[in-house]
Design an enzyme around this catalytic site. Structure first.
Site, PDB file in Angstrom:
ATOM      1  N   GLU A  92       1.092  -1.019   0.077  1.00 16.14           N
ATOM      2  CA  GLU A  92      -0.074   0.491  -0.027  1.00 16.14           C
ATOM      3  C   GLU A  92       0.814   0.970   0.020  1.00 16.14           C
ATOM      4  O   GLU A  92       1.397   0.905   0.968  1.00 16.14           O
ATOM      5  CB  GLU A  92      -1.174  -0.274   1.537  1.00 16.14           C
ATOM      6  CG  GLU A  92      -1.363   1.425   0.976  1.00 16.14           C
ATOM      7  CD  GLU A  92      -2.832   0.989   2.888  1.00 16.14           C
ATOM      8  OE1 GLU A  92      -3.959   1.345   2.452  1.00 16.14           O
ATOM      9  OE2 GLU A  92      -2.771   0.643   3.449  1.00 16.14           O
ATOM     10  N   LYS A 106      -9.965   2.501  -2.542  1.00 10.72           N
ATOM     11  CA  LYS A 106     -10.093   2.014  -1.111  1.00 10.72           C
ATOM     12  C   LYS A 106     -11.337   2.373  -0.709  1.00 10.72           C
ATOM     13  O   LYS A 106     -11.505   3.503  -0.739  1.00 10.72           O
ATOM     14  CB  LYS A 106      -9.198   1.987  -0.501  1.00 10.72           C
ATOM     15  CG  LYS A 106      -9.186   1.817   1.054  1.00 10.72           C
ATOM     16  CD  LYS A 106      -7.237   2.276   1.258  1.00 10.72           C
ATOM     17  CE  LYS A 106      -7.833   1.605   3.330  1.00 10.72           C
ATOM     18  NZ  LYS A 106      -6.240   1.750   3.146  1.00 10.72           N
ATOM     19  N   CYS A 129      -5.809  -2.756   1.872  1.00 13.93           N
ATOM     20  CA  CYS A 129      -5.555  -2.611   3.482  1.00 13.93           C
ATOM     21  C   CYS A 129      -7.058  -2.749   4.391  1.00 13.93           C
ATOM     22  O   CYS A 129      -7.510  -4.043   4.449  1.00 13.93           O
ATOM     23  CB  CYS A 129      -4.930  -1.481   4.127  1.00 13.93           C
ATOM     24  SG  CYS A 129      -3.996  -1.579   5.752  1.00 13.93           S
TER      25      CYS A 129
END
Length: 284
Positions: A35, A108, A145
């Site tokens: 990330e 995300k 994540c």
């Protein structure tokens, strides 16, 4: 691929390119970077100066990675700080096919706001949904994540046809918490993602960063490395070290998905007629 990062984005990009080329030389067909690999993890503080790190996606980084992908015949997943427009930014993963073509992006969806992980200051939640892309080597899905804690994200990505779920990651210990909570925190992180592999009968690959980062002083974060790949039965088939940079080269037997899903037919037995209330925040 797990690597440490400096404060200089050009150095980190050059390192990622070099390590990706080495991975291709070792037989890698799909390379996933951690990330926000172009910088240190800046979300430890809320500071407007860090918006200068953002770039368009596709843009300069994807152009450089596309050249490598084309030259080496590898798929590359690149986690980047996307500037969509003035005042509008995303934590975004770009997917580049083995011929260098840009397939698309994932933004995300779940954005944390915790001590040293102040991502809501920087990132707008994603608006592209959960997707999968057919690449030369496999049909892949990408989340990022904090998404890894949500079974809904994994399920919807798998239902889009993903054979491998990739989770570019930047997670670590608060140094003052490590002694008391560190083992439990890491075990929870690993367990939830292994469960996604089991529940969806697919591979899960999780590259994390390593090293201690405190770009603005203070205790910083000790990233716990330990990148891993789990097979469709949730077994860890490869795992990185706690503190060393390394690239895991893992063979994924895509035929195993059919076997796993036939013997453990979770998709078949889903009661989709009974799940309507999942769209509620809470069932009061």
């Amino acid at each position: 691929m797990q690597m440490s990062c400096t404060a200089e984005p050009r150095e980190n990009l050059a390192k990622a390119l070099a390590l990706s080329a080495q991975a291709a030389d070792r037989g890698a067909q799909i390379v996933c970077l951690q990330e926000l690999f172009r910088s240190q993890y800046f979300c430890q503080v809320e500071d407007h100066k860090y918006f200068a790190l953002a770039e368009e996606v596709p843009g300069p980084s994807t152009d450089a990675l596309a050249q490598l992908a084309r030259a080496r015949g590898v798929v590359i997943i690149a986690s980047l700080f996307e500037k969509r427009s003035a005042g509008l930014y995303h934590n975004t993963a770009a997917i580049i096919d083995a011929d260098g073509s840009y397939l698309g992006k994932y933004r995300k969806m779940h954005i944390p706001d915790d001590p040293l992980f102040y991502e809501k200051f920087y990132f707008t939640p994603g608006d592209l949904g959960f997707r999968a892309w057919q690449t030369r080597h496999a049909r892949i899905g990408v989340c990022v994540c904090w998404d890894q804690w949500y079974p809904e994200a994994a399920r919807l990505t798998a239902l889009a046809g993903a054979q491998i779920l990739f989770y570019p990651t930047a997670i670590g210990w608060h140094p003052r918490e490590k002694a008391e909570f560190g083992a439990r925190q890491h075990d929870s992180w690993e367990t939830i993602q292994r469960s996604h592999a089991i529940a969806n009968g697919c591979y899960v690959a999780v590259p994390n960063r390593v090293g201690h980062e405190a770009p603005d002083g203070g205790d910083g974060i000790e990233f716990w490395g330990q990148s891993f790949v789990a097979d469709p039965a949730g077994q860890i088939v490869a795992k990185g070290s706690v503190s060393e940079e390394e690239t895991l080269i893992v063979e994924a037997d895509l035929g195993a998905l059919d076997t796993q899903r036939t013997h453990w037919p979770f998709f078949r037995d889903r009661r989709i007629d009974a799940y309507g209330e999942i769209q509620k925040r809470f069932i009061d």
